[in-house]
Write an enzyme that holds these catalytic residues in place. Structure first.
Site, PDB file in Angstrom:
ATOM      1  N   ASN A   1       0.880  -1.175   0.000  1.00  0.00           N
ATOM      2  CA  ASN A   1       0.000   0.000   0.000  1.00  0.00           C
ATOM      3  C   ASN A   1       0.914   1.221   0.000  1.00  0.00           C
ATOM      4  OD1 ASN A   1      -1.767   2.068   0.523  1.00  0.00           O
ATOM      5  ND2 ASN A   1      -2.174   1.472   2.651  1.00  0.00           N
TER       6      ASN A   1
ATOM      7  N   LYS B   1       0.194   4.286  -0.248  1.00  0.00           N
ATOM      8  CA  LYS B   1      -0.427   5.483   0.340  1.00  0.00           C
ATOM      9  C   LYS B   1      -0.182   6.697  -0.545  1.00  0.00           C
ATOM     10  CE  LYS B   1       0.278   3.395   4.809  1.00  0.00           C
ATOM     11  NZ  LYS B   1       0.272   3.556   6.236  1.00  0.00           N
TER      12      LYS B   1
ATOM     13  N   HIS C   1      -9.287   0.963   4.678  1.00  0.00           N
ATOM     14  CA  HIS C   1      -8.024   1.117   5.419  1.00  0.00           C
ATOM     15  C   HIS C   1      -8.267   2.016   6.627  1.00  0.00           C
ATOM     16  CE1 HIS C   1      -3.917   2.328   6.373  1.00  0.00           C
ATOM     17  NE2 HIS C   1      -3.549   1.209   5.759  1.00  0.00           N
TER      18      HIS C   1
ATOM     19  N   GLU D   1      -6.698   4.422   7.797  1.00  0.00           N
ATOM     20  CA  GLU D   1      -6.523   5.858   7.550  1.00  0.00           C
ATOM     21  C   GLU D   1      -7.772   6.443   6.891  1.00  0.00           C
ATOM     22  OE1 GLU D   1      -2.808   5.467   5.494  1.00  0.00           O
ATOM     23  OE2 GLU D   1      -1.895   4.803   7.368  1.00  0.00           O
TER      24      GLU D   1
ATOM     25  N   SER E   1       3.731  -2.570  10.223  1.00  0.00           N
ATOM     26  CA  SER E   1       5.192  -2.608  10.364  1.00  0.00           C
ATOM     27  C   SER E   1       5.807  -3.955   9.967  1.00  0.00           C
ATOM     28  CB  SER E   1       5.600  -2.207  11.782  1.00  0.00           C
ATOM     29  OG  SER E   1       5.159  -0.887  12.057  1.00  0.00           O
TER      30      SER E   1
HETATM   31  C1  PEP Z   1      -0.523  -0.016   6.092  1.00  0.00           C
HETATM   32  O1  PEP Z   1      -0.603   1.178   5.907  1.00  0.00           O
HETATM   33  O2  PEP Z   1      -1.404  -0.746   5.627  1.00  0.00           O
HETATM   34  C2  PEP Z   1       0.614  -0.530   6.846  1.00  0.00           C
HETATM   35  C3  PEP Z   1       0.546  -1.751   7.293  1.00  0.00           C
HETATM   36  O3  PEP Z   1       1.688   0.332   7.047  1.00  0.00           O
HETATM   37  P1  PEP Z   1       3.123  -0.045   7.675  1.00  0.00           P
HETATM   38  O4  PEP Z   1       3.580  -1.322   7.039  1.00  0.00           O
HETATM   39  O5  PEP Z   1       4.012   1.111   7.345  1.00  0.00           O
HETATM   40  O6  PEP Z   1       2.922  -0.211   9.144  1.00  0.00           O
END
Ligand code: PEP
Length: 253
Positions: free
Chosen positions: A10, A12, A96, A98, A214
């Protein structure tokens, strides 16, 4: 049931068209021989079509990060499932955290978006998961139950089998704090149990459940080795060729 791992990036709100093409070009070169993992990249809307030309005919799938449920009309600023197909997408990320947090996404809108995606043959990657306050307040299972049962309300078993669900504890997104493999597995097993209650075992056992939060090359192996974790939705580590490819390689036995 053996489920094929699925790793999705993703991206973003990142990457110009040029940067997106560099990233996907680098990934494509390094994963050309990978057959045992489904690989998906999720650029911003403006880069979809160009990235789609590069991924077309390859082993890399293309995902959008959102869509609107109406097909066409007076909906300024929105993009429909048909237009995503037209740009070359096979997948779309829906709900998501966000979008739930900053753009008023609710289980109801997620449900409508899934319906629209399925109607055009797109695979929805449906995100669910609790925030830190909910985790600390021991509400994780209540929140995940609410997201799963209400976002996925009203779909047939066949429709359910066309989806991917991403469990993303919000406190682990972009924070460097990964859920431990045991914590993630516990919620994935819970989601599979819910799917069994909502439908049956064949639905519960066939849907792929990704973990997100992460994920990096050095933690993917422990996550993917869990019984109910079938892949990852990757944010930050999906923005660099080596870390994204490292995650894919970590899923190969
Ligand atoms: C995400 O935005 O779906 C995500 C898992 O971000 P990150 O891997 O940076 O934690």
């Amino acid at each position: 049931m053996a489920r094929k791992p699925i790793i999705a990036g993703n991206w973003k709100l990142n990457k110009t068209i040029k940067e997106a093409l560099e990233l996907v070009g680098g990934i494509k070169e390094k994963v050309a021989d990978v057959k045992d993992v489904d690989i998906v990249v999720g650029p911003v809307f403006t880069a979809l079509s160009e990235v789609g030309k590069l991924t077309s005919g390859s082993n890399i799938g293309l995902s959008a990060q959102n869509l609107y449920w109406e097909e066409a009309g007076a909906f300024t600023g929105e993009v429909s499932a048909t237009l995503l197909k037209d740009a070359g997408c096979q997948y779309v990320i829906i709900g998501h955290s966000e979008r739930r947090q900053y753009f008023n996404e609710t289980n109801e809108t997620v449900n409508k978006k899934i319906k629209a995606a399925l109607a055009q043959g797109l695979t929805p990657i449906v995100c669910v998961g609790e925030n830190l306050e909910e985790r600390e307040g021991e509400k994780t299972f209540d929140v995940v139950r609410d997201h799963v049962t209400n976002s996925l309300k009203g779909f047939s078993a066949d429709e359910m089998k066309k989806m991917v669900i991403a469990y993303e504890p919000v406190w682990a997104i972009g924070t460097g704090k990964t859920a431990t493999p045991d914590q993630a597995q516990e919620v994935h097993a819970f989601i599979r149990k819910l799917l069994n209650e909502m439908h049956d075992e064949s639905v519960a056992e066939s849907i792929r459940l990704q973990y997100g939060g992460s994920v990096k090359p050095d933690n993917i192996k422990d996550l993917i080795s869990q019984k109910d974790i079938d892949g990852a939705l990757v944010g930050g580590a999906g923005l660099k060729v080596d870390s994204f490819v490292g995650i894919i390689q970590g899923c190969l036995s």
